[in-house]
Design an enzyme around this catalytic site. Sequence first.
Site, PDB file in Angstrom:
ATOM      1  N   ASP A  84       0.815  -1.217   0.000  1.00 19.61           N
ATOM      2  CA  ASP A  84       0.000   0.000   0.000  1.00 19.61           C
ATOM      3  C   ASP A  84       0.851   1.270   0.000  1.00 19.61           C
ATOM      4  N   ARG A  91      -4.441  -5.240  -6.722  1.00 16.92           N
ATOM      5  CA  ARG A  91      -5.385  -6.329  -7.036  1.00 16.92           C
ATOM      6  C   ARG A  91      -5.126  -6.901  -8.422  1.00 16.92           C
ATOM      7  N   ASN A 105     -17.695  -7.257  -6.174  1.00 16.66           N
ATOM      8  CA  ASN A 105     -17.649  -6.183  -5.169  1.00 16.66           C
ATOM      9  C   ASN A 105     -16.313  -5.438  -5.196  1.00 16.66           C
ATOM     10  N   LEU A 119      -2.890  -7.553   0.491  1.00 16.64           N
ATOM     11  CA  LEU A 119      -1.915  -7.821  -0.569  1.00 16.64           C
ATOM     12  C   LEU A 119      -0.636  -7.003  -0.362  1.00 16.64           C
ATOM     13  N   CYS A 139     -18.320 -15.178  -9.660  1.00 17.62           N
ATOM     14  CA  CYS A 139     -19.608 -14.569  -9.324  1.00 17.62           C
ATOM     15  C   CYS A 139     -20.791 -15.106 -10.126  1.00 17.62           C
ATOM     16  N   CYS A 149     -25.139  -3.435  -0.699  1.00 15.28           N
ATOM     17  CA  CYS A 149     -24.401  -2.188  -0.431  1.00 15.28           C
ATOM     18  C   CYS A 149     -25.366  -1.084   0.024  1.00 15.28           C
ATOM     19  N   SER A 167     -16.785   2.944   3.023  1.00 16.62           N
ATOM     20  CA  SER A 167     -15.411   2.748   3.489  1.00 16.62           C
ATOM     21  C   SER A 167     -14.601   4.014   3.223  1.00 16.62           C
ATOM     22  N   GLN A 171     -13.033   7.258   5.878  1.00 17.62           N
ATOM     23  CA  GLN A 171     -11.603   7.594   5.879  1.00 17.62           C
ATOM     24  C   GLN A 171     -11.324   9.030   5.437  1.00 17.62           C
TER      25      GLN A 171
HETATM   26  C1  B12 Z   1      -7.956   3.551  -2.981  1.00 19.04           C
HETATM   27  C2  B12 Z   1      -8.243   2.260  -2.257  1.00 19.04           C
HETATM   28  C3  B12 Z   1      -9.519   2.094  -1.727  1.00 19.04           C
HETATM   29  C4  B12 Z   1     -10.660   3.074  -2.001  1.00 19.04           C
HETATM   30  C5  B12 Z   1     -11.260   2.767  -3.379  1.00 19.04           C
HETATM   31  C6  B12 Z   1     -11.436   1.262  -3.643  1.00 19.04           C
HETATM   32  C7  B12 Z   1     -12.048   0.921  -4.985  1.00 19.04           C
HETATM   33  N1  B12 Z   1     -12.630  -0.249  -5.061  1.00 19.04           N
HETATM   34  O1  B12 Z   1     -11.990   1.661  -5.923  1.00 19.04           O
HETATM   35  C8  B12 Z   1     -11.619   2.770  -0.821  1.00 19.04           C
HETATM   36  C9  B12 Z   1     -11.304   3.691   0.351  1.00 19.04           C
HETATM   37  C10 B12 Z   1     -13.097   2.846  -1.135  1.00 19.04           C
HETATM   38  C11 B12 Z   1     -11.172   1.360  -0.446  1.00 19.04           C
HETATM   39  C12 B12 Z   1     -11.982   0.502   0.245  1.00 19.04           C
HETATM   40  C13 B12 Z   1     -11.600  -0.790   0.593  1.00 19.04           C
HETATM   41  N2  B12 Z   1     -10.372  -1.318   0.477  1.00 19.04           N
HETATM   42 CO1  B12 Z   1      -8.932  -0.459  -0.488  1.00 19.04          CO
HETATM   43  N3  B12 Z   1      -7.456   0.169  -1.442  1.00 19.04           N
HETATM   44  C14 B12 Z   1      -7.266   1.245  -2.130  1.00 19.04           C
HETATM   45  C15 B12 Z   1      -5.829   1.248  -2.704  1.00 19.04           C
HETATM   46  C16 B12 Z   1      -4.937   2.082  -1.773  1.00 19.04           C
HETATM   47  C17 B12 Z   1      -5.713   1.742  -4.144  1.00 19.04           C
HETATM   48  C18 B12 Z   1      -6.725   1.096  -5.100  1.00 19.04           C
HETATM   49  C19 B12 Z   1      -6.717   1.855  -6.412  1.00 19.04           C
HETATM   50  O2  B12 Z   1      -7.281   2.923  -6.511  1.00 19.04           O
HETATM   51  N4  B12 Z   1      -6.046   1.331  -7.380  1.00 19.04           N
HETATM   52  C20 B12 Z   1      -6.030   1.940  -8.715  1.00 19.04           C
HETATM   53  C21 B12 Z   1      -7.225   1.374  -9.514  1.00 19.04           C
HETATM   54  C22 B12 Z   1      -7.171   1.812 -10.967  1.00 19.04           C
HETATM   55  O3  B12 Z   1      -7.103  -0.032  -9.489  1.00 19.04           O
HETATM   56  P1  B12 Z   1      -8.101  -1.010  -8.698  1.00 19.04           P
HETATM   57  O4  B12 Z   1      -9.117  -0.161  -8.008  1.00 19.04           O
HETATM   58  O5  B12 Z   1      -7.282  -1.921  -7.820  1.00 19.04           O
HETATM   59  O6  B12 Z   1      -8.775  -1.976  -9.793  1.00 19.04           O
HETATM   60  C23 B12 Z   1      -9.065  -1.551 -11.089  1.00 19.04           C
HETATM   61  C24 B12 Z   1      -8.030  -2.059 -12.043  1.00 19.04           C
HETATM   62  O7  B12 Z   1      -6.863  -2.505 -11.379  1.00 19.04           O
HETATM   63  C25 B12 Z   1      -8.737  -3.166 -12.777  1.00 19.04           C
HETATM   64  N5  B12 Z   1      -8.368  -4.539 -12.347  1.00 19.04           N
HETATM   65  C26 B12 Z   1      -8.565  -5.089 -11.117  1.00 19.04           C
HETATM   66  N6  B12 Z   1      -8.164  -6.356 -11.157  1.00 19.04           N
HETATM   67  C27 B12 Z   1      -7.715  -6.621 -12.416  1.00 19.04           C
HETATM   68  C28 B12 Z   1      -7.203  -7.769 -12.959  1.00 19.04           C
HETATM   69  C29 B12 Z   1      -6.796  -7.775 -14.295  1.00 19.04           C
HETATM   70  C30 B12 Z   1      -6.239  -9.017 -14.853  1.00 19.04           C
HETATM   71  C31 B12 Z   1      -6.902  -6.582 -15.061  1.00 19.04           C
HETATM   72  C32 B12 Z   1      -6.453  -6.550 -16.455  1.00 19.04           C
HETATM   73  C33 B12 Z   1      -7.450  -5.424 -14.487  1.00 19.04           C
HETATM   74  C34 B12 Z   1      -7.845  -5.456 -13.180  1.00 19.04           C
HETATM   75  O8  B12 Z   1     -10.124  -3.005 -12.592  1.00 19.04           O
HETATM   76  C35 B12 Z   1     -10.399  -2.221 -11.469  1.00 19.04           C
HETATM   77  C36 B12 Z   1     -11.535  -1.239 -11.721  1.00 19.04           C
HETATM   78  O9  B12 Z   1     -11.180  -0.322 -12.738  1.00 19.04           O
HETATM   79  C37 B12 Z   1      -5.492  -0.290  -2.645  1.00 19.04           C
HETATM   80  C38 B12 Z   1      -4.006  -0.610  -2.506  1.00 19.04           C
HETATM   81  C39 B12 Z   1      -3.348  -0.570  -3.880  1.00 19.04           C
HETATM   82  N7  B12 Z   1      -2.267   0.160  -3.994  1.00 19.04           N
HETATM   83  O10 B12 Z   1      -3.827  -1.210  -4.807  1.00 19.04           O
HETATM   84  C40 B12 Z   1      -6.333  -0.753  -1.441  1.00 19.04           C
HETATM   85  C41 B12 Z   1      -6.944  -2.144  -1.510  1.00 19.04           C
HETATM   86  C42 B12 Z   1      -7.541  -2.345  -2.873  1.00 19.04           C
HETATM   87  N8  B12 Z   1      -8.009  -2.069  -0.520  1.00 19.04           N
HETATM   88  C43 B12 Z   1      -8.176  -3.139   0.164  1.00 19.04           C
HETATM   89  C44 B12 Z   1      -9.188  -3.334   1.142  1.00 19.04           C
HETATM   90  C45 B12 Z   1      -9.008  -4.488   2.107  1.00 19.04           C
HETATM   91  C46 B12 Z   1     -10.289  -2.473   1.196  1.00 19.04           C
HETATM   92  C47 B12 Z   1     -11.590  -2.668   2.001  1.00 19.04           C
HETATM   93  C48 B12 Z   1     -12.076  -4.103   2.088  1.00 19.04           C
HETATM   94  C49 B12 Z   1     -11.398  -2.070   3.413  1.00 19.04           C
HETATM   95  C50 B12 Z   1     -12.676  -2.001   4.216  1.00 19.04           C
HETATM   96  N9  B12 Z   1     -13.109  -3.071   4.840  1.00 19.04           N
HETATM   97  O11 B12 Z   1     -13.283  -0.949   4.299  1.00 19.04           O
HETATM   98  C51 B12 Z   1     -12.560  -1.756   1.197  1.00 19.04           C
HETATM   99  C52 B12 Z   1     -13.271  -2.528   0.082  1.00 19.04           C
HETATM  100  C53 B12 Z   1     -14.188  -1.655  -0.725  1.00 19.04           C
HETATM  101  C54 B12 Z   1     -14.502  -2.300  -2.066  1.00 19.04           C
HETATM  102  N10 B12 Z   1     -15.656  -2.933  -2.155  1.00 19.04           N
HETATM  103  O12 B12 Z   1     -13.647  -2.240  -2.978  1.00 19.04           O
HETATM  104  C55 B12 Z   1      -7.211  -4.228  -0.273  1.00 19.04           C
HETATM  105  C56 B12 Z   1      -7.956  -5.208  -1.202  1.00 19.04           C
HETATM  106  C57 B12 Z   1      -7.857  -6.618  -0.753  1.00 19.04           C
HETATM  107  C58 B12 Z   1      -8.651  -7.533  -1.647  1.00 19.04           C
HETATM  108  N11 B12 Z   1      -8.688  -8.772  -1.226  1.00 19.04           N
HETATM  109  O13 B12 Z   1      -9.188  -7.171  -2.672  1.00 19.04           O
HETATM  110  C59 B12 Z   1      -6.094  -3.378  -1.028  1.00 19.04           C
HETATM  111  C60 B12 Z   1      -5.410  -4.106  -2.181  1.00 19.04           C
HETATM  112  C61 B12 Z   1      -5.053  -2.985   0.043  1.00 19.04           C
HETATM  113  C62 B12 Z   1      -4.082  -4.113   0.363  1.00 19.04           C
HETATM  114  N12 B12 Z   1      -2.788  -3.854   0.211  1.00 19.04           N
HETATM  115  O14 B12 Z   1      -4.442  -5.204   0.742  1.00 19.04           O
HETATM  116  N13 B12 Z   1      -9.932   1.085  -0.905  1.00 19.04           N
HETATM  117  S1  SF4 Z   2     -20.178 -14.016  -5.408  1.00 20.07           S
HETATM  118 FE1  SF4 Z   2     -21.941 -12.659  -5.330  1.00 20.07          FE
HETATM  119  S2  SF4 Z   2     -21.704 -11.507  -3.445  1.00 20.07           S
HETATM  120 FE2  SF4 Z   2     -19.724 -12.452  -3.882  1.00 20.07          FE
HETATM  121  S3  SF4 Z   2     -18.595 -10.853  -4.973  1.00 20.07           S
HETATM  122 FE3  SF4 Z   2     -19.586 -12.161  -6.498  1.00 20.07          FE
HETATM  123  S4  SF4 Z   2     -21.519 -11.134  -6.934  1.00 20.07           S
HETATM  124 FE4  SF4 Z   2     -20.746 -10.295  -5.035  1.00 20.07          FE
HETATM  125  S1  SF4 Z   3     -20.188   1.055   0.809  1.00 18.30           S
HETATM  126 FE1  SF4 Z   3     -19.559  -0.814   1.851  1.00 18.30          FE
HETATM  127  S2  SF4 Z   3     -20.805  -2.340   0.847  1.00 18.30           S
HETATM  128 FE2  SF4 Z   3     -20.793  -0.582  -0.522  1.00 18.30          FE
HETATM  129  S3  SF4 Z   3     -19.065  -0.891  -1.898  1.00 18.30           S
HETATM  130 FE3  SF4 Z   3     -18.304   0.339  -0.197  1.00 18.30          FE
HETATM  131  S4  SF4 Z   3     -17.435  -1.216   1.162  1.00 18.30           S
HETATM  132 FE4  SF4 Z   3     -18.823  -2.320  -0.206  1.00 18.30          FE
END
Ligand code: B12
Ligand code: SF4
Ligand code: SF4
Length: 295
Positions: A84, A91, A105, A119, A139, A149, A167, A171
């Site tokens: 991070d 991801r 999700n 990660l 899924c 959600c 989330s 923050q």
């Molecule tokens: C900013 C951020 C957030 C933001 C935005 C998240 C979002 N979904 O957009 C907020 C604050 C909302 C957030 C929330 C959470 N986060 Co966060 N977050 C980050 C952070 C710091 C950057 C993510 C980011 O913006 N990346 C840039 C964008 C462009 O990439 P992306 O969002 O990962 O995915 C895009 C592309 O990569 C692409 N993609 C994804 N996978 C793949 C695969 C392939 C093959 C390809 C081609 C493309 C592709 O599609 C996606 C959509 O466009 C990462 C750490 C990191 N450096 O990655 C942690 C991270 C993603 N978060 C994490 C976690 C744990 C959470 C929460 C569960 C925490 C919580 N309980 O509140 C929630 C989950 C919310 C949710 N449903 O996603 C973990 C994810 C773990 C996992 N198993 O997925 C990470 C990886 C941190 C870590 N080091 O573990 N997060």
């Molecule tokens: S299996 Fe269902 S609940 Fe779980 S991430 Fe996929 S769509 Fe969402």
């Molecule tokens: S608000 Fe909660 S349930 Fe909805 S996408 Fe964000 S982390 Fe998931």
Amino acid sequence: MSALGASPAVPEVRNVFPWAESVVVAAISYLPPDRTISDDVPRGLIARVARGADYHVVLRAKLSCLSEIIKIDHPNVRMEVCVDTSPLPERKLAVLAGIAQRVKNANVFVEGCGSYAALGEIVTNIPIQCSPPTVIDPCGECDLCVRACPAQAIIAPGVIDRSRCLSALTQRGGVVAVELARAMGNRIYGCDTCQEACPQNANICPISPEFAEDVFPGATPELIPLIELTAKDFRERVSGSSIGWIRRARIRRNAAIAAGNMKCEQAIPSLRQMLEDENTVLREHAAIALNEIGC
Ligand code: B12
Ligand code: SF4
Ligand code: SF4
């Protein structure tokens, strides 16, 4: 470590580390044992990722050990451990490394951890042979997370509207719009609702001893001490925890929002005191919360 793989250094990695050839990607289950308390005391809610030890610290220590091992065979290797800490698409790298699958999700699933996996990476200049991952869609037609959600923040499969995601709102600083503040419920840090709704997480158990103990404030901290959180308490109890980085004012703001949502009359004196705070955001949220409670 719960899973380990290697990904090629994709352009997003080379933008940060131009010398990179490949990335060792690790996942660790952060799922803690369930220690939520339900009693008559008004309580907030902390997401699972922040209930125990800080995963950044745990994973960095493990990856640093691994990088020392790599150095035995490759003494001149260049490496950078990231958890991070750099703008890497973590991801995406986990999917490319073959240890994770994307789900609706927006999280990734890791075998044995479900989506409760953190990660981390070692970026290296060693060209590691990486076979293309088998991409499956766990899924199918399911959309339980989308429907669960509370903020309607999952706007397309795997895409989150960050301006709505609870989330993110817990923050981020500033005043939270009333509609979204209501959706926050009693959340103080993070949100797990879309992961709790997922049938693929249903039978996942805690496996990492590093996350077995709760660290203050734990899963369901008492609300009123959080509304009143003093600089001294914050320094002594919260600053070193996984939620400390959002700082004292945001914790107090989220606790005030929670008190309003819970119509918590016991919080009225603390909220009245917050009306005098020097922080305008806190003053505004104290007033909104008192209004929600009905005074
Ligand atoms: C900013 C951020 C957030 C933001 C935005 C998240 C979002 N979904 O957009 C907020 C604050 C909302 C957030 C929330 C959470 N986060 Co966060 N977050 C980050 C952070 C710091 C950057 C993510 C980011 O913006 N990346 C840039 C964008 C462009 O990439 P992306 O969002 O990962 O995915 C895009 C592309 O990569 C692409 N993609 C994804 N996978 C793949 C695969 C392939 C093959 C390809 C081609 C493309 C592709 O599609 C996606 C959509 O466009 C990462 C750490 C990191 N450096 O990655 C942690 C991270 C993603 N978060 C994490 C976690 C744990 C959470 C929460 C569960 C925490 C919580 N309980 O509140 C929630 C989950 C919310 C949710 N449903 O996603 C973990 C994810 C773990 C996992 N198993 O997925 C990470 C990886 C941190 C870590 N080091 O573990 N997060
Ligand atoms: S299996 Fe269902 S609940 Fe779980 S991430 Fe996929 S769509 Fe969402
Ligand atoms: S608000 Fe909660 S349930 Fe909805 S996408 Fe964000 S982390 Fe998931």
